[in-house]
Write an enzyme that holds these catalytic residues in place. Sequence first.
Site, short mmCIF file in Angstrom:
data_model
loop_
_atom_site.label_atom_id
_atom_site.label_comp_id
_atom_site.label_asym_id
_atom_site.label_seq_id
_atom_site.Cartn_x
_atom_site.Cartn_y
_atom_site.Cartn_z
N LEU A 167 0.83 -1.22 0.00
CA LEU A 167 0.00 0.00 0.00
C LEU A 167 0.86 1.26 0.00
O LEU A 167 0.54 2.26 -0.66
CB LEU A 167 -0.94 0.00 1.22
CG LEU A 167 -1.86 -1.22 1.37
CD1 LEU A 167 -2.77 -1.06 2.59
CD2 LEU A 167 -2.70 -1.45 0.12
N TYR A 220 -2.82 -7.92 16.47
CA TYR A 220 -2.98 -7.06 15.29
C TYR A 220 -4.17 -6.11 15.46
O TYR A 220 -4.08 -4.91 15.21
CB TYR A 220 -3.14 -7.94 14.05
CG TYR A 220 -3.16 -7.18 12.74
CD1 TYR A 220 -1.99 -6.62 12.22
CD2 TYR A 220 -4.34 -7.01 12.04
CE1 TYR A 220 -2.01 -5.92 11.02
CE2 TYR A 220 -4.37 -6.30 10.84
CZ TYR A 220 -3.21 -5.76 10.33
OH TYR A 220 -3.23 -5.06 9.16
N THR A 250 -1.39 -7.42 -1.57
CA THR A 250 -0.04 -6.87 -1.32
C THR A 250 0.85 -8.02 -0.86
O THR A 250 0.35 -9.10 -0.52
CB THR A 250 -0.05 -5.82 -0.19
OG1 THR A 250 -0.34 -6.49 1.05
CG2 THR A 250 -1.05 -4.71 -0.42
#
Length: 254
Positions: free
Chosen positions: A17, A160, A195
């Site tokens: 990104l 996370y 990604t």
Amino acid sequence: MRIDGQTILVSGGSSGLGAATARRFLAQGASIIIADLASPDTSLTDDYQTRIFYQPTNVTLDEDVRSLIAEGQNRLGPLRGAVTCAGIAHAERVVGRDGAASLDAFRKVIEVNLIGTFNVARLAAKAIAKQEPMEDGERGAIVMTASIAAFDGQIGQSAYSASKGGVAALALPLARDLAKHGIRVNAIAPGVFETPMFAGVSDEIRASLIQQIPFPHRLGHADEFAALAQQIIENVMLNGATIRLDGALRMGAK
Ligand SMILES: NC(=O)c1ccc[n+]([C@@H]2O[C@H](COP(=O)([O-])OP(=O)(O)OC[C@H]3O[C@@H](n4cnc5c(N)ncnc54)[C@H](O)[C@@H]3O)[C@@H](O)[C@H]2O)c1
């Protein structure tokens, strides 16, 4: 603020990104300072030799980010913005086959994703606050990268999700703190994007996530993230928000 002609820092700008954001902003005439542990792709540095500056930077370290901003401004001019994309993924159940989740791993994820984001935001803001005001008294803008895991954390995502929840929660207090300097702060909460980070996800989880996306029924393209980052920087009314970019995905428990 138009991005053409401005100097903008992109953390994590060597991959995924962040790299797409750096490429889009460079193509639109911005100069880019890259904060990353890894070097940017040579295709980017070759195409934009005079408008890109990189030195190896760990976003969690005060001295690394200070030195990058000082040298980056010397080379490219006054800093006007930052897009923070540096981050790491981690999946571990709170209690798994080997016992309780690793405290070191939890700390590391918070350190990179949350503290690293704050470190870049605060030092970028300090530099931006010194610039001349533009239209509306605006001096610059900061875009941080959270995740929809901040809101819909799945099994195994406690570290996370906590780190990204922290980033989402930073947007409003940072925007309020920095309002008097004419600096806006927003966050993007991406869904699932194609990604290198997402390439590490198993085929099973990948298929399950894609199946849960209502529309468009596919992974996001990195340039779609970059396009939103550009809009946030350009649209002076956007401030203190965390914007989901996820094709209406609301992740289930797994
Ligand atoms: N890809 C997705 O589906 C997705 C979804 C939601 C949120 N995000 C978030 O978006 C951001 C970018 O993710 P991506 O998919 O492009 O990942 P990526 O792995 O492709 O890129 C992350 C970059 O961050 C850099 N980095 C990691 N730790 C660093 C550190 N301590 N100092 C400096 N640089 C460091 C890496 O070297 C890498 O270049 C991350 O914060 C990630 O959590 C990604």
